[in-house]
Scaffold this active site. Structure first.
Site, PDB file in Angstrom:
ATOM      1  N   ASP A 195      -1.086  -5.370   7.939  1.00  0.00           N
ATOM      2  CA  ASP A 195      -1.160  -4.588   7.764  1.00  0.00           C
ATOM      3  C   ASP A 195       0.692  -4.946   7.425  1.00  0.00           C
ATOM      4  O   ASP A 195       1.079  -6.039   7.922  1.00  0.00           O
ATOM      5  CB  ASP A 195      -0.972  -3.457   8.527  1.00  0.00           C
ATOM      6  CG  ASP A 195      -0.995  -3.628  10.001  1.00  0.00           C
ATOM      7  OD1 ASP A 195       0.598  -3.915  10.264  1.00  0.00           O
ATOM      8  OD2 ASP A 195      -1.241  -2.764  10.966  1.00  0.00           O
ATOM      9  N   THR A 196       1.281  -3.997   6.689  1.00  0.00           N
ATOM     10  CA  THR A 196       2.302  -3.890   6.281  1.00  0.00           C
ATOM     11  C   THR A 196       3.921  -3.957   7.619  1.00  0.00           C
ATOM     12  O   THR A 196       4.611  -4.640   8.016  1.00  0.00           O
ATOM     13  CB  THR A 196       2.958  -2.987   5.640  1.00  0.00           C
ATOM     14  OG1 THR A 196       3.485  -1.409   6.042  1.00  0.00           O
ATOM     15  CG2 THR A 196       2.087  -2.580   4.049  1.00  0.00           C
TER      16      THR A 196
END
Length: 261
Positions: free
Chosen positions: A60-61
């Site tokens: 994820d980011t």
């Protein structure tokens, strides 16, 4: 790929008029090789326009580290590696003393708590409980009778793992650094998400009568791939990618054969 030297345009035979010599100066047709305009870069455009690239276990980011990609036929190998259910290893940073809505240090602050009573010994006891609980879950989801010869052989090879989809399972967890209020863990796990690891940090804080947020999630191993195999952003060029594929090819084939036969 498009920046590499391109092959020369194909040649075709054309009969071109040529003015003859002498007094008569009769125009003649002469067979001549000329390049095909269809092969000219301004006509053809970029030679490579589409390249099939597949993503392995995603990040994820807010996470970083090893992220595996498959190129072309390598996408099939990504599926095989996924079916191997290989262990992934993370380093996870934590901070005692506060809680947020998304379990990360950048989330909305919910509460602040004291943490002076926490020691490394108390933290490691909690980690031992987590590992023991997950070890039982690993055996349950592996669907193997632990009293059989098959189970013994798999245990020797380190292949006891769920071969189907299961809840997130932590196979090993230990404390790497402890300096209040900060700490760092190494977590070996299967079928996890990065948000699940942040939640683990939050639950560790609760078990220690405090609170904790996750400051970093970094994947340092994804199956057979480690940080040594990873390419930095400055190395995203054709030669480096070719070398990385060549260097990892044998490791991938060996792991697939060992696990899937």
């Amino acid at each position: 790929l498009n920046s590499l030297p391109q092959r020369a345009p194909r040649q075709q035979i054309r009969f071109l008029p040529v003015l003859g010599e002498g007094e008569s100066r009769v125009t003649e047709l002469v067979a001549t090789k000329v390049p095909m305009l269809a092969d000219h870069p301004l006509v053809r455009g970029p030679r490579f326009r589409r390249l099939k690239i597949g993503a392995g276990h995603r990040l994820d980011t807010k996470a970083s580290g090893v992220f595996v990609l498959g190129i072309g036929h390598g996408n099939k190998l990504l599926t095989d590696l996924y079916n191997c259910h290989l262990t992934k290893v993370y380093t996870v940073g934590g901070l005692f003393g506060k809680a947020t809505d998304d379990f990360s240090d950048t989330g909305r602050l919910i509460e602040k708590t004291t943490f002076d009573h926490i020691t490394r010994e108390k933290l490691e006891r909690i980690l031992a409980v987590i590992q023991g609980t997950n070890h039982k879950a690993l055996l349950m989801h592996s669907n193997i009778d632990m009293k059989t010869q098959e189970a013994y052989e798999l245990a020797v090879k380190g292949l006891i793992r769920p071969m189907e989809k299961s809840p997130p399972i932590i196979t090993a967890i230990r404390c790497l650094q402890f300096t209040l209020p900060e700490f760092q863990l190494e977590i070996h796990c299967l079928h996890e998400t990065q948000q699940y690891l942040r939640k683990i940090v939050h639950e560790i804080g609760l078990e220690l009568k405090s609170s904790a947020v996750c400051t970093q999630v970094r994947r340092i191993r994804d199956g057979v791939f480690t940080l040594d195999d990873a390419l930095l952003r400055t190395q995203w060029d054709l030669q480096s990618i070719q070398n990385a594929i060549r260097n990892c090819q044998l490791k991938v084939q060996t792991e697939i054969e060992k696990t899937l036969g």
